[in-house]
Design an enzyme around this catalytic site. Sequence first.
Site, PDB file in Angstrom:
ATOM      1  CB  SER A  96      -0.943  -0.011   1.202  1.00 28.41           C
ATOM      2  OG  SER A  96      -0.199  -0.079   2.397  1.00 28.41           O
ATOM      3  N   GLY A  97       2.022   1.226  -0.644  1.00 28.62           N
ATOM      4  CA  GLY A  97       2.803   2.445  -0.850  1.00 28.62           C
ATOM      5  C   GLY A  97       2.331   3.146  -2.115  1.00 28.62           C
ATOM      6  CE  LYS A 119       5.469  -6.659   6.581  1.00 31.41           C
ATOM      7  NZ  LYS A 119       6.673  -7.458   6.598  1.00 31.41           N
ATOM      8  N   GLY A 131      12.027  14.267   1.312  1.00 31.93           N
ATOM      9  CA  GLY A 131      12.535  15.199   0.302  1.00 31.93           C
ATOM     10  C   GLY A 131      11.538  15.504  -0.783  1.00 31.93           C
ATOM     11  CD  GLU A 170      16.038  15.323  -2.528  1.00 24.43           C
ATOM     12  OE1 GLU A 170      16.289  14.247  -3.080  1.00 24.43           O
ATOM     13  OE2 GLU A 170      15.050  15.493  -1.785  1.00 24.43           O
ATOM     14  CG  ASP A 200       7.451  -9.580   3.824  1.00 22.65           C
ATOM     15  OD1 ASP A 200       8.360 -10.124   4.476  1.00 22.65           O
ATOM     16  OD2 ASP A 200       6.670  -8.747   4.310  1.00 22.65           O
ATOM     17  CG  HIS A 246      19.598   8.927   3.010  1.00 21.67           C
ATOM     18  ND1 HIS A 246      20.164  10.006   3.663  1.00 21.67           N
ATOM     19  CD2 HIS A 246      18.684   9.442   2.162  1.00 21.67           C
ATOM     20  CE1 HIS A 246      19.607  11.125   3.214  1.00 21.67           C
ATOM     21  NE2 HIS A 246      18.700  10.802   2.290  1.00 21.67           N
ATOM     22  NE  ARG A 256      19.768  10.145  -1.480  1.00 21.66           N
ATOM     23  CZ  ARG A 256      18.469   9.969  -1.529  1.00 21.66           C
ATOM     24  NH1 ARG A 256      17.960   8.749  -1.559  1.00 21.66           N
ATOM     25  NH2 ARG A 256      17.657  11.004  -1.529  1.00 21.66           N
ATOM     26  CG  HIS A 279      17.241   5.620   2.049  1.00 16.71           C
ATOM     27  ND1 HIS A 279      16.303   6.019   2.983  1.00 16.71           N
ATOM     28  CD2 HIS A 279      16.981   6.353   0.932  1.00 16.71           C
ATOM     29  CE1 HIS A 279      15.521   6.957   2.450  1.00 16.71           C
ATOM     30  NE2 HIS A 279      15.906   7.166   1.207  1.00 16.71           N
ATOM     31  CD  GLU A 308      13.022   0.152  -1.469  1.00 16.47           C
ATOM     32  OE1 GLU A 308      12.201   0.933  -0.930  1.00 16.47           O
ATOM     33  OE2 GLU A 308      14.095  -0.169  -0.933  1.00 16.47           O
ATOM     34  NE  ARG A 328      15.832   5.628  -4.448  1.00 14.54           N
ATOM     35  CZ  ARG A 328      15.559   6.688  -3.679  1.00 14.54           C
ATOM     36  NH1 ARG A 328      15.292   7.862  -4.217  1.00 14.54           N
ATOM     37  NH2 ARG A 328      15.546   6.562  -2.366  1.00 14.54           N
ATOM     38  CB  SER A 369      12.296   5.965  -4.767  1.00 14.52           C
ATOM     39  OG  SER A 369      12.182   6.950  -3.782  1.00 14.52           O
ATOM     40  CG  LEU A 370       8.088   9.245  -3.301  1.00 10.65           C
ATOM     41  CD1 LEU A 370       7.679  10.592  -2.693  1.00 10.65           C
ATOM     42  CD2 LEU A 370       7.260   8.131  -2.671  1.00 10.65           C
TER      43      LEU A 370
HETATM   44  C1  SIN Z   1      15.501  12.306   1.312  1.00 13.71           C
HETATM   45  O1  SIN Z   1      14.605  13.130   1.516  1.00 13.71           O
HETATM   46  O2  SIN Z   1      16.687  12.547   1.441  1.00 13.71           O
HETATM   47  C2  SIN Z   1      15.098  10.905   0.890  1.00 13.71           C
HETATM   48  C3  SIN Z   1      14.284  10.919  -0.324  1.00 13.71           C
HETATM   49  C4  SIN Z   1      14.709   9.796  -1.224  1.00 13.71           C
HETATM   50  O3  SIN Z   1      15.073   8.729  -0.735  1.00 13.71           O
HETATM   51  O4  SIN Z   1      14.728   9.997  -2.443  1.00 13.71           O
END
Ligand code: SIN
Length: 520
Positions: A13-14, A35, A48, A113, A209, A230, A276, A334, A358, A369, A374-375
Amino acid sequence: MTARETDFLVIGSGIAGLTTALSLAQHGHVIIITKSNQEACNSYHAQGGIAAAIGEEDSPELHLEDTLRTGVGHADGDSVEMLVRMGPEIISLLADWGTPFDRDGSKFALAKEGSHSKARILHVTGDATGKGIIDSLLLEIRKHPSISFVSHTMVVDLIIQDGECAGVYTVDKETDITQYYARHGVVLATGGCGQIYQHTTNDLVSTGDGFAMAYRAGAELTDMEFVQFHPTALHIDQNPMFLISEAVRGEGAVLVTEDHTPFMHKYSEWGDLAPRDVVSRAIFQETMEGHHVYLDATKLTVDFANRFPTIFTACMEVGIDPRVDLIPVTPAAHFMMGGVKTDLSGQTTIPRLFACGEVARTGVHGANRLGSNSLLEGAVFARKVALTIASLSKRTVKPLQEIEVSVRLCNNKQKEEQWKQQIQQVMWKYAGISRTKLGMEKGLQELKSISDQIPSSYLESQNMLQVAQIVLQAALWREESRGGHYRSDYPKTEEIWASRQYIVEENQQHESHSIASIHS
Ligand code: SIN
Protein backbone atom coordinates in the site's frame (compact mmCIF):
# COMPACT_ATOMS: atom_id res chain seq x y z
CA MET A 1 -9.64 -22.56 4.13
CA THR A 2 -11.44 -19.65 2.46
CA ALA A 3 -11.14 -18.57 -1.17
CA ARG A 4 -11.81 -15.07 -2.57
CA GLU A 5 -11.81 -13.96 -6.16
CA THR A 6 -11.19 -10.57 -7.75
CA ASP A 7 -10.06 -9.06 -11.06
CA PHE A 8 -6.79 -7.56 -9.82
CA LEU A 9 -4.76 -8.25 -6.71
CA VAL A 10 -2.32 -5.63 -5.45
CA ILE A 11 0.07 -6.53 -2.64
CA GLY A 12 1.33 -3.47 -0.76
CA SER A 13 0.00 0.00 0.00
CA GLY A 14 2.80 2.44 -0.85
CA ILE A 15 2.70 4.87 -3.76
CA ALA A 16 3.15 2.03 -6.29
CA GLY A 17 0.35 -0.15 -4.89
CA LEU A 18 -2.14 2.67 -4.41
CA THR A 19 -1.47 4.21 -7.84
CA THR A 20 -1.89 0.80 -9.48
CA ALA A 21 -5.15 0.20 -7.63
CA LEU A 22 -6.60 3.62 -8.48
CA SER A 23 -5.59 3.22 -12.13
CA LEU A 24 -7.20 -0.22 -12.32
CA ALA A 25 -10.43 0.56 -10.52
CA GLN A 26 -12.22 1.61 -13.73
CA HIS A 27 -11.42 -1.79 -15.27
CA GLY A 28 -12.73 -4.09 -12.55
CA HIS A 29 -12.59 -5.02 -8.90
CA VAL A 30 -9.29 -4.58 -7.03
CA ILE A 31 -8.22 -6.07 -3.72
CA ILE A 32 -5.24 -4.45 -1.96
CA ILE A 33 -3.60 -6.61 0.69
CA THR A 34 -1.24 -4.96 3.14
CA LYS A 35 0.44 -6.57 6.11
CA SER A 36 0.15 -3.71 8.57
CA ASN A 37 -1.96 -0.58 8.69
CA GLN A 38 -2.52 1.38 5.50
CA GLU A 39 0.10 4.03 6.32
CA ALA A 40 2.94 1.67 7.26
CA CYS A 41 5.19 1.96 4.23
CA ASN A 42 8.36 3.75 3.17
CA SER A 43 6.45 5.99 0.76
CA TYR A 44 4.59 7.48 3.73
CA HIS A 45 7.86 8.51 5.40
CA ALA A 46 9.46 10.00 2.26
CA GLN A 47 10.56 13.51 3.08
CA GLY A 48 12.53 15.20 0.30
CA GLY A 49 10.02 14.71 -2.41
CA ILE A 50 9.35 13.55 -5.90
CA ALA A 51 11.56 14.54 -8.84
CA ALA A 52 10.20 15.74 -12.19
CA ALA A 53 11.60 17.98 -14.91
CA ILE A 54 9.01 20.75 -14.75
CA GLY A 55 11.19 23.79 -14.02
CA GLU A 56 11.64 26.44 -16.70
CA GLU A 57 15.34 25.73 -17.05
CA ASP A 58 14.93 21.98 -16.76
CA SER A 59 14.19 19.25 -19.29
CA PRO A 60 13.65 15.48 -19.36
CA GLU A 61 17.03 15.24 -21.12
CA LEU A 62 18.81 16.81 -18.13
CA HIS A 63 16.86 14.61 -15.71
CA LEU A 64 17.88 11.58 -17.82
CA GLU A 65 21.52 12.64 -17.82
CA ASP A 66 21.56 13.07 -14.02
CA THR A 67 19.83 9.73 -13.45
CA LEU A 68 22.21 7.83 -15.75
CA ARG A 69 25.34 9.48 -14.33
CA THR A 70 24.23 8.75 -10.76
CA GLY A 71 23.46 5.11 -11.72
CA VAL A 72 27.16 4.71 -12.66
CA GLY A 73 26.70 3.19 -16.12
CA HIS A 74 24.37 0.45 -14.90
CA ALA A 75 20.93 1.96 -15.50
CA ASP A 76 18.75 0.94 -18.42
CA GLY A 77 18.46 3.85 -20.86
CA ASP A 78 14.96 2.92 -22.10
CA SER A 79 13.55 2.72 -18.57
CA VAL A 80 15.12 6.02 -17.54
CA GLU A 81 13.80 7.67 -20.69
CA MET A 82 10.27 6.53 -19.82
CA LEU A 83 10.66 7.66 -16.20
CA VAL A 84 11.77 11.19 -16.99
CA ARG A 85 9.35 11.71 -19.90
CA MET A 86 6.35 10.63 -17.82
CA GLY A 87 7.48 12.71 -14.80
CA PRO A 88 5.48 15.88 -15.54
CA GLU A 89 2.25 14.00 -16.36
CA ILE A 90 2.56 11.97 -13.14
CA ILE A 91 2.85 15.17 -11.11
CA SER A 92 -0.35 16.51 -12.75
CA LEU A 93 -2.12 13.21 -12.05
CA LEU A 94 -1.09 13.22 -8.36
CA ALA A 95 -2.16 16.86 -8.06
CA ASP A 96 -5.52 15.98 -9.67
CA TRP A 97 -5.93 13.18 -7.14
CA GLY A 98 -5.46 15.76 -4.38
CA THR A 99 -1.76 15.93 -3.49
CA PRO A 100 -1.24 19.47 -2.15
CA PHE A 101 2.25 20.12 -3.55
CA ASP A 102 3.92 23.20 -2.05
CA ARG A 103 3.75 26.27 -4.26
CA ASP A 104 5.90 29.24 -4.95
CA GLY A 105 3.29 31.77 -6.08
CA SER A 106 1.36 30.15 -8.92
CA LYS A 107 4.06 27.58 -9.66
CA PHE A 108 5.11 24.40 -7.90
CA ALA A 109 7.99 25.04 -5.47
CA LEU A 110 11.10 23.14 -6.56
CA ALA A 111 13.99 22.11 -4.32
CA LYS A 112 17.49 20.81 -4.98
CA GLU A 113 18.98 17.47 -3.93
CA GLY A 114 22.28 15.65 -4.40
CA SER A 115 23.50 14.98 -7.97
CA HIS A 116 20.59 16.89 -9.56
CA SER A 117 21.84 19.57 -11.94
CA LYS A 118 18.59 21.53 -11.50
CA ALA A 119 16.06 22.22 -8.76
CA ARG A 120 13.36 19.64 -9.61
CA ILE A 121 12.10 18.20 -6.33
CA LEU A 122 8.43 18.80 -5.58
CA HIS A 123 7.42 18.56 -1.95
CA VAL A 124 4.43 18.73 0.38
CA THR A 125 4.32 20.64 3.70
CA GLY A 126 8.07 21.14 3.35
CA ASP A 127 9.33 17.68 4.27
CA ALA A 128 6.19 15.52 4.52
CA THR A 129 5.91 14.66 0.83
CA GLY A 130 5.20 10.94 1.23
CA LYS A 131 2.50 11.57 3.81
CA GLY A 132 0.91 14.21 1.57
CA ILE A 133 0.80 11.86 -1.42
CA ILE A 134 -0.31 8.72 0.44
CA ASP A 135 -3.02 10.54 2.43
CA SER A 136 -4.52 11.93 -0.77
CA LEU A 137 -4.33 8.57 -2.59
CA LEU A 138 -5.98 6.83 0.39
CA LEU A 139 -8.78 9.42 0.36
CA GLU A 140 -9.42 8.71 -3.34
CA ILE A 141 -9.29 4.98 -2.76
CA ARG A 142 -11.77 5.09 0.11
CA LYS A 143 -14.25 6.82 -2.21
CA HIS A 144 -13.91 4.04 -4.77
CA PRO A 145 -16.53 1.28 -4.56
CA SER A 146 -14.51 -1.19 -6.63
CA ILE A 147 -11.43 -1.19 -4.39
CA SER A 148 -11.34 -3.32 -1.22
CA PHE A 149 -8.59 -3.06 1.38
CA VAL A 150 -7.45 -6.07 3.39
CA SER A 151 -5.04 -4.78 6.04
CA HIS A 152 -3.02 -6.46 8.82
CA THR A 153 -2.76 -9.53 6.64
CA MET A 154 0.49 -11.24 5.73
CA VAL A 155 0.82 -12.81 2.30
CA VAL A 156 2.76 -16.05 2.64
CA ASP A 157 3.35 -16.97 -0.98
CA LEU A 158 2.23 -16.60 -4.56
CA ILE A 159 0.00 -19.26 -6.09
CA ILE A 160 1.34 -20.45 -9.43
CA GLN A 161 -0.98 -22.50 -11.67
CA ASP A 162 -0.15 -23.69 -15.20
CA GLY A 163 2.99 -21.54 -15.14
CA GLU A 164 1.07 -18.33 -14.41
CA CYS A 165 0.57 -16.35 -11.24
CA ALA A 166 -3.02 -17.07 -10.21
CA GLY A 167 -3.08 -15.39 -6.80
CA VAL A 168 -1.66 -15.46 -3.31
CA TYR A 169 -2.48 -17.00 0.00
CA THR A 170 -2.46 -15.43 3.42
CA VAL A 171 -2.41 -16.86 6.89
CA ASP A 172 -3.61 -15.28 10.10
CA LYS A 173 -2.62 -15.83 13.72
CA GLU A 174 -5.29 -18.50 14.14
CA THR A 175 -3.56 -20.27 11.23
CA ASP A 176 -6.58 -19.77 9.00
CA ILE A 177 -5.58 -19.70 5.39
CA THR A 178 -7.26 -17.54 2.75
CA GLN A 179 -6.57 -17.97 -0.96
CA TYR A 180 -6.99 -14.87 -3.10
CA TYR A 181 -7.38 -15.43 -6.84
CA ALA A 182 -7.02 -12.76 -9.53
CA ARG A 183 -8.68 -13.13 -12.93
CA HIS A 184 -6.24 -10.76 -14.64
CA GLY A 185 -3.11 -10.85 -12.53
CA VAL A 186 -1.18 -10.03 -9.39
CA VAL A 187 0.87 -6.88 -8.72
CA LEU A 188 3.72 -7.01 -6.22
CA ALA A 189 4.20 -3.56 -4.69
CA THR A 190 5.61 -4.70 -1.38
CA GLY A 191 8.43 -2.16 -1.06
CA GLY A 192 11.98 -2.72 0.07
CA CYS A 193 14.09 -4.72 2.48
CA GLY A 194 15.99 -2.16 4.59
CA GLN A 195 15.11 -4.13 7.71
CA ILE A 196 17.72 -6.75 6.79
CA TYR A 197 20.23 -4.15 8.09
CA GLN A 198 20.91 -3.14 11.68
CA HIS A 199 20.79 0.55 10.75
CA THR A 200 18.05 1.56 8.37
CA THR A 201 15.64 4.37 7.63
CA ASN A 202 13.07 1.83 6.42
CA ASP A 203 9.78 1.18 8.16
CA LEU A 204 9.58 -1.98 10.31
CA VAL A 205 7.42 -3.59 7.61
CA SER A 206 10.29 -3.54 5.07
CA THR A 207 11.38 -7.12 5.59
CA GLY A 208 11.77 -8.00 1.92
CA ASP A 209 8.66 -10.19 1.69
CA GLY A 210 8.01 -9.44 -2.00
CA PHE A 211 11.57 -10.28 -3.08
CA ALA A 212 11.44 -13.54 -1.10
CA MET A 213 8.07 -14.72 -2.38
CA ALA A 214 8.90 -13.87 -6.00
CA TYR A 215 12.16 -15.78 -5.60
CA ARG A 216 10.39 -18.83 -4.14
CA ALA A 217 7.93 -18.75 -7.03
CA GLY A 218 10.82 -18.85 -9.53
CA ALA A 219 10.83 -15.22 -10.73
CA GLU A 220 14.15 -13.68 -11.69
CA LEU A 221 15.73 -11.16 -9.32
CA THR A 222 18.69 -9.04 -10.29
CA ASP A 223 21.06 -6.24 -9.14
CA MET A 224 20.52 -7.25 -5.50
CA GLU A 225 24.07 -6.22 -4.59
CA PHE A 226 23.13 -2.58 -5.09
CA VAL A 227 21.89 -1.28 -1.74
CA GLN A 228 21.70 2.47 -1.18
CA PHE A 229 22.92 3.79 2.17
CA HIS A 230 21.45 7.22 2.82
CA PRO A 231 24.24 9.41 4.21
CA THR A 232 22.27 11.33 6.81
CA ALA A 233 20.18 9.34 9.25
CA LEU A 234 19.91 10.98 12.67
CA HIS A 235 22.65 9.27 14.69
CA ILE A 236 20.52 7.94 17.52
CA ASP A 237 20.13 4.24 18.14
CA GLN A 238 16.58 3.50 17.03
CA ASN A 239 14.78 1.32 14.51
CA PRO A 240 13.92 2.73 12.05
CA MET A 241 16.41 5.57 12.16
CA PHE A 242 15.01 9.01 11.55
CA LEU A 243 16.01 10.50 8.19
CA ILE A 244 17.47 13.98 7.77
CA SER A 245 16.45 14.68 4.19
CA GLU A 246 19.01 15.36 1.50
CA ALA A 247 16.92 18.46 0.79
CA VAL A 248 18.47 19.99 3.93
CA ARG A 249 21.83 19.89 2.15
CA GLY A 250 19.97 21.14 -0.93
CA GLU A 251 19.14 24.27 1.09
CA GLY A 252 22.82 24.73 2.00
CA ALA A 253 23.56 22.55 5.05
CA VAL A 254 27.11 21.18 5.18
CA LEU A 255 28.64 17.97 6.52
CA VAL A 256 31.33 18.64 9.11
CA THR A 257 33.46 16.80 11.64
CA GLU A 258 33.30 17.45 15.41
CA ASP A 259 35.57 20.50 15.05
CA HIS A 260 33.18 22.07 12.49
CA THR A 261 35.49 21.23 9.56
CA PRO A 262 33.70 20.62 6.23
CA PHE A 263 35.09 17.62 4.32
CA MET A 264 32.99 16.78 1.27
CA HIS A 265 35.11 18.93 -1.07
CA LYS A 266 37.89 16.32 -0.54
CA TYR A 267 35.72 13.57 -2.01
CA SER A 268 33.76 15.08 -4.91
CA GLU A 269 33.52 18.17 -7.06
CA TRP A 270 29.80 18.10 -6.20
CA GLY A 271 30.76 18.66 -2.55
CA ASP A 272 27.86 18.14 -0.13
CA LEU A 273 25.53 17.49 -3.06
CA ALA A 274 27.49 14.53 -4.42
CA PRO A 275 25.57 11.29 -5.15
CA ARG A 276 24.53 9.38 -2.04
CA ASP A 277 27.01 6.52 -2.50
CA VAL A 278 29.89 9.00 -2.59
CA VAL A 279 28.66 10.93 0.47
CA SER A 280 28.03 7.75 2.50
CA ARG A 281 31.50 6.42 1.75
CA ALA A 282 33.04 9.79 2.65
CA ILE A 283 31.27 9.74 6.03
CA PHE A 284 32.35 6.12 6.52
CA GLN A 285 35.95 7.12 5.76
CA GLU A 286 35.85 10.09 8.16
CA THR A 287 34.46 7.81 10.86
CA MET A 288 37.22 5.24 10.20
CA GLU A 289 39.70 8.06 10.77
CA GLY A 290 38.19 8.59 14.21
CA HIS A 291 35.88 11.53 13.50
CA HIS A 292 32.26 12.08 14.41
CA VAL A 293 30.15 13.49 11.60
CA TYR A 294 27.45 16.16 11.83
CA LEU A 295 25.20 18.14 9.58
CA ASP A 296 25.60 21.87 10.07
CA ALA A 297 22.32 23.56 9.17
CA THR A 298 22.89 26.63 11.31
CA LYS A 299 23.52 28.97 8.40
CA LEU A 300 20.54 28.18 6.17
CA THR A 301 18.89 31.17 4.57
CA VAL A 302 15.46 29.52 4.90
CA ASP A 303 13.64 29.24 8.22
CA PHE A 304 14.42 25.63 9.25
CA ALA A 305 11.27 25.10 11.31
CA ASN A 306 9.08 26.30 8.48
CA ARG A 307 10.87 24.58 5.58
CA PHE A 308 11.47 21.26 7.40
CA PRO A 309 8.76 21.01 10.09
CA THR A 310 8.92 17.20 10.47
CA ILE A 311 12.70 17.13 10.84
CA PHE A 312 12.62 20.16 13.14
CA THR A 313 10.13 18.48 15.47
CA ALA A 314 12.02 15.17 15.52
CA CYS A 315 15.32 16.92 16.33
CA MET A 316 13.78 19.13 19.03
CA GLU A 317 12.23 16.04 20.66
CA VAL A 318 15.74 14.69 21.27
CA GLY A 319 17.14 18.01 22.40
CA ILE A 320 18.78 19.15 19.15
CA ASP A 321 17.83 22.57 17.81
CA PRO A 322 18.99 22.48 14.16
CA ARG A 323 19.01 26.28 14.06
CA VAL A 324 21.89 26.41 16.54
CA ASP A 325 23.14 22.83 17.11
CA LEU A 326 25.04 20.43 14.88
CA ILE A 327 22.92 17.38 13.95
CA PRO A 328 24.77 14.05 14.47
CA VAL A 329 24.36 11.91 11.33
CA THR A 330 25.35 8.47 10.09
CA PRO A 331 24.68 6.45 6.92
CA ALA A 332 21.87 3.87 7.08
CA ALA A 333 20.40 1.34 4.62
CA HIS A 334 17.73 3.20 2.69
CA PHE A 335 16.83 1.70 -0.69
CA MET A 336 17.25 -1.47 -2.75
CA MET A 337 18.17 -0.65 -6.36
CA GLY A 338 17.82 -4.29 -7.42
CA GLY A 339 14.74 -6.44 -7.22
CA VAL A 340 12.28 -8.54 -9.18
CA LYS A 341 13.27 -8.12 -12.79
CA THR A 342 10.63 -6.47 -14.97
CA ASP A 343 10.28 -5.13 -18.47
CA LEU A 344 9.03 -1.62 -19.26
CA SER A 345 5.45 -2.62 -18.48
CA GLY A 346 6.33 -4.05 -15.08
CA GLN A 347 5.91 -7.66 -16.29
CA THR A 348 8.13 -10.06 -14.31
CA THR A 349 9.49 -13.32 -15.70
CA ILE A 350 6.34 -15.12 -14.45
CA PRO A 351 3.25 -14.55 -16.63
CA ARG A 352 0.51 -12.50 -14.89
CA LEU A 353 2.90 -11.45 -12.12
CA PHE A 354 3.79 -7.75 -12.21
CA ALA A 355 6.01 -5.69 -9.94
CA CYS A 356 6.42 -1.96 -9.35
CA GLY A 357 7.95 0.31 -6.74
CA GLU A 358 11.01 -0.64 -4.72
CA VAL A 359 10.47 -4.39 -5.02
CA ALA A 360 10.88 -4.14 -8.79
CA ARG A 361 14.11 -3.85 -10.69
CA THR A 362 12.91 -1.74 -13.60
CA GLY A 363 16.42 -0.60 -14.50
CA VAL A 364 15.93 3.09 -13.73
CA HIS A 365 18.36 3.30 -10.81
CA GLY A 366 21.33 1.26 -12.00
CA ALA A 367 23.94 1.01 -9.26
CA ASN A 368 22.78 4.04 -7.29
CA ARG A 369 19.47 5.91 -7.13
CA LEU A 370 19.13 9.62 -7.70
CA GLY A 371 17.32 11.28 -4.77
CA SER A 372 13.53 11.58 -5.12
CA ASN A 373 13.40 9.30 -8.16
CA SER A 374 11.82 6.51 -6.11
CA LEU A 375 8.35 8.01 -5.60
CA LEU A 376 8.42 8.93 -9.27
CA GLU A 377 9.39 5.40 -10.31
CA GLY A 378 6.64 3.94 -8.11
CA ALA A 379 3.93 6.05 -9.75
CA VAL A 380 5.23 5.88 -13.34
CA PHE A 381 5.58 2.10 -13.41
CA ALA A 382 2.30 1.63 -11.54
CA ARG A 383 0.56 3.39 -14.46
CA LYS A 384 2.35 1.12 -16.94
CA VAL A 385 1.48 -2.00 -14.96
CA ALA A 386 -2.17 -0.97 -14.76
CA LEU A 387 -2.40 -0.40 -18.51
CA THR A 388 -0.86 -3.77 -19.30
CA ILE A 389 -2.65 -5.92 -16.77
CA ALA A 390 -6.04 -4.42 -17.65
CA SER A 391 -5.53 -5.46 -21.27
CA LEU A 392 -4.93 -9.14 -20.41
CA SER A 393 -7.71 -11.63 -21.04
CA LYS A 394 -9.37 -13.02 -17.92
CA ARG A 395 -8.21 -16.42 -16.78
CA THR A 396 -10.58 -18.95 -15.27
CA VAL A 397 -10.01 -19.23 -11.58
CA LYS A 398 -9.43 -22.74 -10.27
CA PRO A 399 -9.28 -22.56 -6.47
CA LEU A 400 -7.14 -25.25 -4.94
CA GLN A 401 -8.78 -27.55 -2.43
CA GLU A 402 -5.77 -27.64 -0.18
CA ILE A 403 -2.53 -25.77 0.05
CA GLU A 404 0.44 -27.53 1.52
CA VAL A 405 1.32 -25.07 4.22
CA SER A 406 4.23 -25.76 6.43
CA VAL A 407 4.20 -22.31 7.93
CA ARG A 408 2.10 -20.80 10.66
CA LEU A 409 2.28 -17.18 11.71
CA CYS A 410 4.53 -16.62 14.67
CA ASN A 411 2.80 -14.92 17.54
CA ASN A 412 5.86 -14.46 19.70
CA LYS A 413 7.08 -11.11 18.37
CA GLN A 414 9.72 -10.76 21.06
CA LYS A 415 11.35 -14.07 20.22
CA GLU A 416 11.23 -13.32 16.51
CA GLU A 417 12.89 -9.96 17.17
CA GLN A 418 16.00 -11.74 18.42
CA TRP A 419 16.36 -13.64 15.13
CA LYS A 420 15.82 -10.49 13.13
CA GLN A 421 18.53 -8.70 15.09
CA GLN A 422 21.01 -11.49 14.38
CA ILE A 423 20.38 -11.21 10.63
CA GLN A 424 20.59 -7.40 10.79
CA GLN A 425 23.93 -7.48 12.61
CA VAL A 426 25.44 -9.93 10.10
CA MET A 427 24.34 -7.79 7.17
CA TRP A 428 25.55 -4.52 8.67
CA LYS A 429 28.93 -6.05 9.46
CA TYR A 430 29.55 -7.90 6.20
CA ALA A 431 27.32 -6.39 3.50
CA GLY A 432 27.33 -2.73 4.52
CA ILE A 433 29.06 0.31 3.05
CA SER A 434 32.40 -1.46 2.59
CA ARG A 435 32.53 -5.16 1.68
CA THR A 436 35.22 -7.82 1.21
CA LYS A 437 35.22 -11.40 -0.06
CA LEU A 438 36.35 -12.79 3.29
CA GLY A 439 33.73 -10.84 5.20
CA MET A 440 30.90 -11.79 2.87
CA GLU A 441 31.84 -15.48 2.99
CA LYS A 442 31.78 -15.26 6.77
CA GLY A 443 28.42 -13.49 6.55
CA LEU A 444 26.98 -16.29 4.44
CA GLN A 445 28.23 -18.90 6.90
CA GLU A 446 26.69 -17.02 9.80
CA LEU A 447 23.37 -16.70 7.97
CA LYS A 448 23.45 -20.44 7.27
CA SER A 449 23.81 -21.22 10.93
CA ILE A 450 20.96 -18.80 11.75
CA SER A 451 18.80 -20.43 9.07
CA ASP A 452 19.32 -23.86 10.64
CA GLN A 453 17.73 -22.52 13.82
CA ILE A 454 14.89 -20.15 12.88
CA PRO A 455 11.47 -21.83 13.17
CA SER A 456 9.55 -21.81 9.89
CA SER A 457 6.65 -20.00 11.56
CA TYR A 458 8.75 -16.83 11.76
CA LEU A 459 7.71 -15.68 8.32
CA GLU A 460 9.28 -12.24 8.28
CA SER A 461 12.60 -13.56 9.58
CA GLN A 462 12.54 -16.31 6.96
CA ASN A 463 11.97 -13.71 4.25
CA MET A 464 14.72 -11.48 5.62
CA LEU A 465 17.10 -14.39 5.73
CA GLN A 466 16.38 -15.37 2.14
CA VAL A 467 16.87 -11.80 0.88
CA ALA A 468 20.02 -11.32 2.98
CA GLN A 469 21.55 -14.45 1.45
CA ILE A 470 20.69 -13.24 -2.06
CA VAL A 471 22.29 -9.82 -1.39
CA LEU A 472 25.47 -11.44 -0.10
CA GLN A 473 25.72 -13.89 -3.02
CA ALA A 474 25.24 -11.11 -5.57
CA ALA A 475 27.75 -8.86 -3.80
CA LEU A 476 30.32 -11.68 -3.68
CA TRP A 477 29.89 -12.26 -7.41
CA ARG A 478 30.51 -8.62 -8.43
CA GLU A 479 34.27 -8.23 -8.22
CA GLU A 480 34.36 -4.46 -8.66
CA SER A 481 32.96 -1.37 -6.95
CA ARG A 482 30.07 0.52 -8.49
CA GLY A 483 27.48 2.84 -6.94
CA GLY A 484 26.04 1.45 -3.72
CA HIS A 485 28.23 -1.68 -3.98
CA TYR A 486 31.73 -0.94 -2.68
CA ARG A 487 34.37 -3.62 -2.17
CA SER A 488 37.61 -2.61 -0.49
CA ASP A 489 39.25 -5.66 -2.15
CA TYR A 490 38.07 -4.48 -5.61
CA PRO A 491 37.87 -0.69 -5.16
CA LYS A 492 37.74 0.24 -8.87
CA THR A 493 34.76 0.53 -11.20
CA GLU A 494 35.60 -1.72 -14.15
CA GLU A 495 34.14 -1.21 -17.62
CA ILE A 496 33.73 -4.96 -18.19
CA TRP A 497 31.24 -5.19 -15.32
CA ALA A 498 29.04 -2.32 -16.52
CA SER A 499 26.43 -4.38 -18.36
CA ARG A 500 26.60 -7.55 -16.30
CA GLN A 501 23.73 -8.62 -14.09
CA TYR A 502 23.61 -11.42 -11.58
CA ILE A 503 20.26 -13.15 -12.00
CA VAL A 504 18.93 -15.13 -9.07
CA GLU A 505 16.13 -17.67 -9.29
CA GLU A 506 15.37 -20.44 -6.86
CA ASN A 507 17.97 -23.19 -7.40
CA GLN A 508 19.58 -21.28 -10.28
CA GLN A 509 21.96 -18.41 -10.66
CA HIS A 510 23.21 -17.06 -13.92
CA GLU A 511 24.51 -13.96 -15.62
CA SER A 512 22.92 -11.65 -18.12
CA HIS A 513 24.37 -8.93 -20.33
CA SER A 514 21.06 -7.54 -21.38
CA ILE A 515 21.26 -3.96 -20.10
CA ALA A 516 20.84 -1.49 -22.94
CA SER A 517 22.34 1.48 -21.18
CA ILE A 518 22.65 4.69 -23.12
CA HIS A 519 26.12 4.94 -21.55
CA SER A 520 27.42 1.56 -22.63
C1 SIN B 1 15.50 12.31 1.31
O1 SIN B 1 14.60 13.13 1.52
O2 SIN B 1 16.69 12.55 1.44
C2 SIN B 1 15.10 10.90 0.89
C3 SIN B 1 14.28 10.92 -0.32
C4 SIN B 1 14.71 9.80 -1.22
O3 SIN B 1 15.07 8.73 -0.74
O4 SIN B 1 14.73 10.00 -2.44
